[in-house]
Design an enzyme around this catalytic site. Sequence first.
Site, mmCIF file in Angstrom:
data_model
loop_
_atom_site.group_PDB
_atom_site.id
_atom_site.type_symbol
_atom_site.label_atom_id
_atom_site.label_comp_id
_atom_site.label_asym_id
_atom_site.label_seq_id
_atom_site.Cartn_x
_atom_site.Cartn_y
_atom_site.Cartn_z
ATOM 1 N N ASP A 12 -27.198 -0.098 -20.899
ATOM 2 C CA ASP A 12 -26.041 -0.807 -21.447
ATOM 3 C C ASP A 12 -24.834 0.125 -21.581
ATOM 4 O O ASP A 12 -24.994 1.322 -21.808
ATOM 5 C CB ASP A 12 -26.434 -1.375 -22.822
ATOM 6 N N ASN A 60 -26.877 -12.574 -16.881
ATOM 7 C CA ASN A 60 -25.750 -11.920 -16.197
ATOM 8 C C ASN A 60 -25.085 -12.808 -15.139
ATOM 9 O O ASN A 60 -23.945 -12.556 -14.743
ATOM 10 C CB ASN A 60 -26.192 -10.596 -15.559
HETATM 11 C C1 FPP Z 1 -24.897 -3.416 -18.753
HETATM 12 O O1 FPP Z 1 -23.649 -2.880 -19.046
HETATM 13 C C2 FPP Z 1 -25.235 -3.148 -17.371
HETATM 14 C C3 FPP Z 1 -25.447 -4.095 -16.426
HETATM 15 C C4 FPP Z 1 -25.371 -5.538 -16.711
HETATM 16 C C5 FPP Z 1 -25.722 -3.742 -15.031
HETATM 17 C C6 FPP Z 1 -26.541 -2.503 -14.813
HETATM 18 C C7 FPP Z 1 -26.500 -2.189 -13.403
HETATM 19 C C8 FPP Z 1 -26.437 -0.948 -12.893
HETATM 20 C C9 FPP Z 1 -26.463 0.296 -13.680
HETATM 21 C C10 FPP Z 1 -26.336 -0.863 -11.429
HETATM 22 C C11 FPP Z 1 -27.316 0.033 -10.846
HETATM 23 C C12 FPP Z 1 -28.542 -0.567 -10.387
HETATM 24 C C13 FPP Z 1 -28.945 -0.546 -9.107
HETATM 25 C C14 FPP Z 1 -30.384 -0.765 -8.811
HETATM 26 C C15 FPP Z 1 -28.037 -0.320 -7.991
HETATM 27 P P1 FPP Z 1 -22.484 -3.846 -19.503
HETATM 28 O O2 FPP Z 1 -21.732 -4.259 -18.292
HETATM 29 O O3 FPP Z 1 -23.045 -4.961 -20.312
HETATM 30 O O4 FPP Z 1 -21.622 -2.901 -20.380
HETATM 31 P P2 FPP Z 1 -20.732 -3.308 -21.636
HETATM 32 O O5 FPP Z 1 -21.663 -3.892 -22.666
HETATM 33 O O6 FPP Z 1 -20.131 -2.000 -22.063
HETATM 34 O O7 FPP Z 1 -19.707 -4.284 -21.144
#
Ligand code: FPP
Length: 234
Positions: A12, A60
């Site tokens: 996250d 998501n």
């Molecule tokens: C949460 O951060 C993260 C995600 C929803 C996506 C995670 C994906 C990756 C790290 C990509 C890598 C994976 C591969 C296999 C290529 P958020 O967007 O919710 O962050 P925030 O809460 O700060 O907005």
Amino acid sequence: MKGLRHIAVIMDGNGRWAAAHRKARISGHRAGADALDRMMHYCRDEGVEFLTVYAFSTENWKRSKLEVSGLMKLLSSYIDKKKEELKANKVRFRVIGRRQDLSNSIQKKIAALEEYTKDGDFTLVVALSYGARDEILRAAKAFARDAITSGGKNLEALKEDDFAKYLDTSDIPDPDLIIRTSGELRLSNFLLWQAAYAEFYFTDTLWPDFDREQFDKAIESFSHRERRLGARLK
Ligand code: FPP
């Protein structure tokens, strides 16, 4: 470390990392993918055999079209770019979740990579279009289907392990340690069944900033639990 075979991570904070660097959200996800590569090395150094990461939840899909398509492109190019590196490093690539929700082209790439890396001795499990309640419901349906087919024979004798065989993680041990970055103290529908006995480590660090020092702290907290529970573990 002893007793630490499987680490699972809720990665996250990519969005907040991007905002803090005045970049587009997708840059945060790209930096998150780099952090994942580093994490695999840390795990290997520590003798961990399985790393599961929550890369895309069933929730998501509700994000903006731009972000969803950016994440899908990132996943697709990650598979293309890392294919040989994963194979060379003996990483077995696996996906859990509703893979049927992904585009045909990504599904094909995933299946090809799973096959290509199947002999690896370290398993990277990527949760995609994953939600634990969805996983449990799918398992319950398949379980019920089989029970009906067999006329309900031996139903009372079935054990937890018999049900777990219907989960996406049927051939993967339960996580010993679950890490969540960026300050949230929730499981967010991640590995609900499998987390029953896991230790948790929460940190305010945003996922793209998760480094060796952070990893060592997580391991350290896990080692305390080992000492605390000892033979009583589970
Ligand atoms: C949460 O951060 C993260 C995600 C929803 C996506 C995670 C994906 C990756 C790290 C990509 C890598 C994976 C591969 C296999 C290529 P958020 O967007 O919710 O962050 P925030 O809460 O700060 O907005």
